[in-house]
Design a protein around this motif. Structure first.
Motif, PDB file in Angstrom:
ATOM      1  N   ASN A 278      -7.899   4.306  -8.149  1.00 14.53           N
ATOM      2  CA  ASN A 278      -7.382   4.193  -7.211  1.00 14.53           C
ATOM      3  C   ASN A 278      -6.092   4.951  -7.153  1.00 14.53           C
ATOM      4  O   ASN A 278      -5.510   4.984  -8.580  1.00 14.53           O
TER       5      ASN A 278
ATOM      6  N   ARG B 177      -9.985  11.680  -1.644  1.00 12.92           N
ATOM      7  CA  ARG B 177      -9.592  10.724  -0.025  1.00 12.92           C
ATOM      8  C   ARG B 177     -11.476  10.547   0.036  1.00 12.92           C
ATOM      9  O   ARG B 177     -12.327  10.329   0.737  1.00 12.92           O
TER      10      ARG B 177
ATOM     11  N   TYR C 102       0.716   6.408   3.358  1.00 10.19           N
ATOM     12  CA  TYR C 102      -0.388   7.015   3.948  1.00 10.19           C
ATOM     13  C   TYR C 102      -1.792   6.482   4.583  1.00 10.19           C
ATOM     14  O   TYR C 102      -2.111   4.507   4.231  1.00 10.19           O
ATOM     15  N   PRO C 103      -2.128   6.635   5.951  1.00  9.56           N
ATOM     16  CA  PRO C 103      -3.380   5.734   5.988  1.00  9.56           C
ATOM     17  C   PRO C 103      -4.192   5.661   5.401  1.00  9.56           C
ATOM     18  O   PRO C 103      -4.825   6.539   4.308  1.00  9.56           O
ATOM     19  N   ASN C 104      -5.099   4.389   5.351  1.00  7.73           N
ATOM     20  CA  ASN C 104      -5.955   4.591   4.775  1.00  7.73           C
ATOM     21  C   ASN C 104      -5.891   4.662   2.944  1.00  7.73           C
ATOM     22  O   ASN C 104      -6.803   4.946   2.407  1.00  7.73           O
ATOM     23  N   SER C 105      -4.550   4.044   2.485  1.00  9.19           N
ATOM     24  CA  SER C 105      -4.174   4.769   0.988  1.00  9.19           C
ATOM     25  C   SER C 105      -4.977   4.182   0.166  1.00  9.19           C
ATOM     26  O   SER C 105      -5.224   4.614  -0.744  1.00  9.19           O
ATOM     27  N   GLY C 106      -5.680   3.003   0.489  1.00 10.33           N
ATOM     28  CA  GLY C 106      -6.847   2.474  -0.514  1.00 10.33           C
ATOM     29  C   GLY C 106      -8.235   3.524  -1.293  1.00 10.33           C
ATOM     30  O   GLY C 106      -8.517   3.197  -1.551  1.00 10.33           O
ATOM     31  N   GLN C 107      -8.191   4.175   0.075  1.00  8.37           N
ATOM     32  CA  GLN C 107      -9.526   5.623  -0.242  1.00  8.37           C
ATOM     33  C   GLN C 107      -9.134   6.649  -1.442  1.00  8.37           C
ATOM     34  O   GLN C 107      -9.881   7.130  -1.574  1.00  8.37           O
TER      35      GLN C 107
ATOM     36  N   PRO D  14       0.439  -1.707  -0.428  1.00 10.04           N
ATOM     37  CA  PRO D  14      -0.109   0.247  -0.089  1.00 10.04           C
ATOM     38  C   PRO D  14       0.972   1.072  -0.162  1.00 10.04           C
ATOM     39  O   PRO D  14       1.938   1.262   0.450  1.00 10.04           O
TER      40      PRO D  14
ATOM     41  N   LYS E  18     -15.034   8.844   1.485  1.00 13.06           N
ATOM     42  CA  LYS E  18     -15.377   8.455   3.027  1.00 13.06           C
ATOM     43  C   LYS E  18     -15.984   6.786   3.015  1.00 13.06           C
ATOM     44  O   LYS E  18     -15.688   6.289   1.901  1.00 13.06           O
ATOM     45  N   SER E  19     -15.330   6.253   3.545  1.00  7.59           N
ATOM     46  CA  SER E  19     -15.183   4.870   3.612  1.00  7.59           C
ATOM     47  C   SER E  19     -16.829   3.967   3.919  1.00  7.59           C
ATOM     48  O   SER E  19     -16.819   2.808   4.348  1.00  7.59           O
TER      49      SER E  19
END
Length: 811
Positions: free
Chosen positions: A258, A219, A53-58, A50, A221-222
């Motif tokens: 992505n 980014r 970056y934190p939570n880079s998949g978003q 990945p 949202k989850s």
């Protein structure tokens, strides 16, 4: 457990007892496992790991799409509108890269790379300064304070890593910025950023926001899916079309992908091709070791028979042989890991700049170690299981006979060894055809005519900055004085300036023809000085060249290339046509009067050597509007010399510093180096595939030689009888060669079929050659046949020297 320990001890003694076999097998496995580990290390760092970056998949790249292309740059108005209307993203950000002049304690000027970012940048990437703070709302606003956040490397280099760096000042192009933070060590972004400053883009759309020069990252949202974000952005795009009809293209859509996929888009296929290539190397290596194991197992036939006669079960014997193979695989895996460390270091050293994203993060990791262990275990099973099973299929009565100790083999084992040789040849064929296609691509690129004469050309880049270089007239005067100084150097034939060198993307601007305001087209845009075409030895096919008389006060003129004339004027007379450039980007970017076409110049490769020359227009530097010059004031000087251009570098530096000691020059290269850099990706891919193809060919030839040598040794009695009965040397030679070449031809045939099916994967990597090129297939076939013939000839020649009496007495 006791049995396993005994098996391991016996396996170790067995490997030590036969050092030649052990060394050859370990080297072969180390090549296969090491190559796979090295390439997987790269694939893992670039494609699988990945983003940092934190939570880079978003993280998503948001851009425009048209029937012909997908763009991930947008206009300022679109970005502001998207950010205000979107509810699918926790934030949208944009950025612009820049370079600035930095004076460090009276030393020669340095050039630093910078990034201007919008106010959501740190929120979107969820990464914040480790010292200090991010930008405030006031600093992000238009007209806000001059503040900067610096990189960890910049902090250590220019501030010595002192903790009291906050509130200190740095001067970027004679403008003072206050340092308010330092980014974390190891912070990575897609472009180099020594300094980060606020973009100060504002929140209110303008009447016309200029060109599409703003990349957008959001980014997600989850609780929002990609499809939901696409649906929302399509609605927002329709709303924008209503609010800003002048900025809409004829056909326009939205594209969201992505962020990691965007980063690795162009390098994904080459890396997967390399991974497939090293997988073939591993299979060839395993086939070689399996053949060695089979050969050794024949010599151990009596030992295995004795074990079985004494009560050892077949599974017990198989386990012993597999244990030996596993131990061999472990040793090969350790050697391969050491080889891979060297390979990764070499790989990083030879990666062309900018080819592979996150190249600085390529390193060993727990995932790589797990991969190496898995590959080693796979290899142990692949080369150990089949020989172990075949070795235990024997008749005890025959196995206990003394003759079996001489190595008499069964037909089944011979067939297995032959099948392994066929498989090796097949895999090597596929590798060599891929390598040959990439070699031909590279050769074809080297032979492409770029449209100019690159010999004897020296280039460098300079971006005059400061209050004395705010207008076009000021920049033009600086360039003129610099060219006069350089032109007076002995051995300099000509000198000119251009906004960018050939083979480099730069700027595409909209334009409309006089009297046709609704027909807006676009073209590559270059600003050049007089004598540019002469210095580059580009041919003006019609009309005249740009001259010193084309000044800021004279009538606006433009020279177009042949591609432009073909596309937009077709059968019309090109000279005398009139156009307005950049009007749709704002009136201040266009001259009050249209530009007249005064000449047509031959085509040059403007973006790379592969693509055809795009429609291009050349305008005199002196006639560029001030606002456009303020945004793109960097220039390249091109200097034609009579001798080695690199010998002029010290004199050129001296003259430029004498003109203005605060203006650093950079990217000093010959034009030959510029061309070499443009094809460096193709060279890199070719070198690696060729290396792996060569390893595969070497291992395959060794495999053919080994099988043939063993076959001759096992047929010594037969050959002796044949010769005693009157067989000639040529008959024996033909018999051995026929058997070996039959295996080679079968493997080659299968390999050609596989290559025909798989070569299409390389289509996007090729130039000037088709994936199924007949010449390439024939050339590789001849090479493999010659290598196979040579590998068979040595054992065959040895067979002709057999003394019939000695052979029969031995038996």
């Amino acid at each position: 457990m006791y049995s396993i320990i005994k098996d391991l001890k016996y396996a170790l003694r067995s490997l030590v007892r036969y050092p030649t076999f052990t060394v050859i097998a370990v080297i072969t496995l180390a090549l296969g496992i090491g190559a796979n580990t090295a390439i997987f290390t790269v694939v893992n760092a670039v494609l699988l790991r990945p983003l940092p970056y934190p939570n880079s998949g978003q993280l998503m790249m948001v851009g425009l799409s048209t029937p012909s292309a997908k763009m991930f740059n947008t206009t300022k108005n679109r970005f502001i509108f998207w950010r205000q209307q979107s509810r699918s993203f926790d934030g949208l950000t944009t950025f612009r890269s820049f370079s600035a002049r930095l004076i460090n304690q009276g030393s020669q000027p340095d050039t630093v790379s910078g990034l201007r970012v919008s106010d959501d940048f740190f929120q979107v990437f969820a990464t914040y300064p480790r010292i200090g703070r991010p930008f405030s709302n006031e600093e992000n606003a238009v007209g806000g304070s001059k503040v900067a956040i610096i990189s960890d490397g910049f902090w250590k280099t220019y501030f010595g890593g002192t903790q009291d760096v906050v509130d200190k000042s740095i001067s970027l192009s004679d403008v003072d910025y206050k340092v308010i933070g330092v980014m974390p060590e190891g912070f990575w972004f897609e472009t180099t950023a020594d300094v980060i400053t606020p973009l100060q883009i504002g929140t209110t759309p303008e009447t016309n926001s200029g060109g599409a020069n703003y990349p957008v990252v959001g980014r997600l949202k989850s609780d929002v899916s990609h499809a939901q974000a696409m649906a929302e952005m399509k609605l927002i795009s329709a709303q924008f079309r209503t609010s800003f009809p002048a900025e809409m293209m004829k056909v326009e859509g939205i594209n969201i992908i992505n962020y990691r996929d965007f980063m690795v888009g162009e390098i994904r296929l080459p890396l997967l091709v390399l991974l497939a290539a090293v997988a073939f190397i591993l299979l060839i290596a395993c086939a070689n070791v399996a053949n060695l194991q089979l050969t050794r197992a024949v010599a151990r036939g009596k030992e295995i028979a004795i074990r079985a006669a004494m009560g050892a079960s077949r599974w017990r014997v198989i386990r012993q042989l597999i244990t030996e193979g596993a131990l061999l695989s472990v040793i090969g895996g350790v050697a391969g890991l050491l080889l891979a460390q060297w390979g990764v270091t070499a790989f990083r050293a030879f990666i062309p700049k900018g080819l592979i994203p996150r190249a600085n993060q390529i390193s060993f990791s727990p995932e790589v170690l797990l991969f190496t262990i898995s590959v080693s275990a796979f290899a142990a099973i692949l080369f150990g299981l089949a020989p172990a099973i075949h070795s235990t299929r024997l008749d005890l009565t025959t196995g206990l006979k003394e003759a079996s100790a001489t190595g008499t083999t069964t037909k089944r084992r011979g067939m297995l060894r032959s099948a392994l040789v066929v498989a090796q040849t097949c895999l090597a064929t596929v590798l060599l055809i891929g390598a040959a296609l990439l070699i031909r691509t590279f050769v074809n690129l080297r032979e492409v005519d770029p449209g100019f004469d690159s010999s004897g050309l020296l280039t460098f880049e300079i971006a005059p900055q400061g209050p004395q270089y705010e207008t076009t007239a000021q920049v033009t005067e600086f360039n003129r004085q610099a060219m006069d100084r350089i032109k007076n150097l002995p051995g300099v034939e000509a000198v000119a300036t251009t906004s960018t060198l050939p083979l480099n993307r730069w700027l595409n601007l909209p334009l409309e023809f006089d009297g046709k305001p609704d027909d807006v087209v676009s073209a590559e845009w270059r600003m050049i000085s007089a004598n540019y075409f002469d210095t580059m030895k580009m041919r003006v096919v019609r009309g005249r060249n740009i001259s010193d008389s084309d000044s800021g006060t004279s009538a606006g003129v433009v020279v177009v290339n042949e591609a432009f004339a073909r596309r937009y004027f077709k059968n019309q007379e090109t000279l005398g046509q009139r156009m307005i450039v950049g009007k749709s980007m704002g009136k201040e970017l266009a001259r009050a009067t249209p530009l007249e076409v005064i000449g047509v110049v031959s085509d040059t490769k403007q973006t790379n050597l592969i693509d055809a020359a795009p429609p291009t227009i050349y305008v005199p530097t002196a006639q560029v509007p001030d606002r456009l010059m303020a945004g793109f004031r960097g220039f390249y000087f091109v200097i034609r010399t009579t001798t080695d251009p690199t010998s002029y570098v010290p004199a050129v530096r001296r003259e430029m510093l004498a003109l203005d000691s605060k203006q650093p020059i950079r990217n000093v290269r010959t034009m030959e180096e510029v061309i070499a850099t443009s094809i460096s990706p193709q060279r890199f891919h070719m070198m690696l595939i060729t290396l792996f193809g060569g390893i595969g060919l070497a291992l395959s030839s060794i495999g053919i030689y080994g099988v043939m040598a063993y076959s001759v040794s096992q047929r010594t009695r037969e050959i002796g009888i044949r010769m005693a009965l009157g067989a000639q040397l040529k008959d024996v030679l033909r018999m051995v060669l026929t058997y070996g070449m039959k295996l080679t031809v079968i493997g080659l045939t299968l390999g050609l079929g596989a290559a025909f099916a798989l070569a299409r994967v390389l289509k996007t990597l090729l130039f000037g050659v088709t994936p199924t090129d007949l010449t390439t297939f024939l050339f590789v076939s001849v090479v493999l046949l010659v290598v196979g013939l040579f590998a068979c000839y040595i054992p065959a020649r040895r067979a002709t020297k057999v003394d019939p009496l000695q052979a029969l007495r031995y038996e």
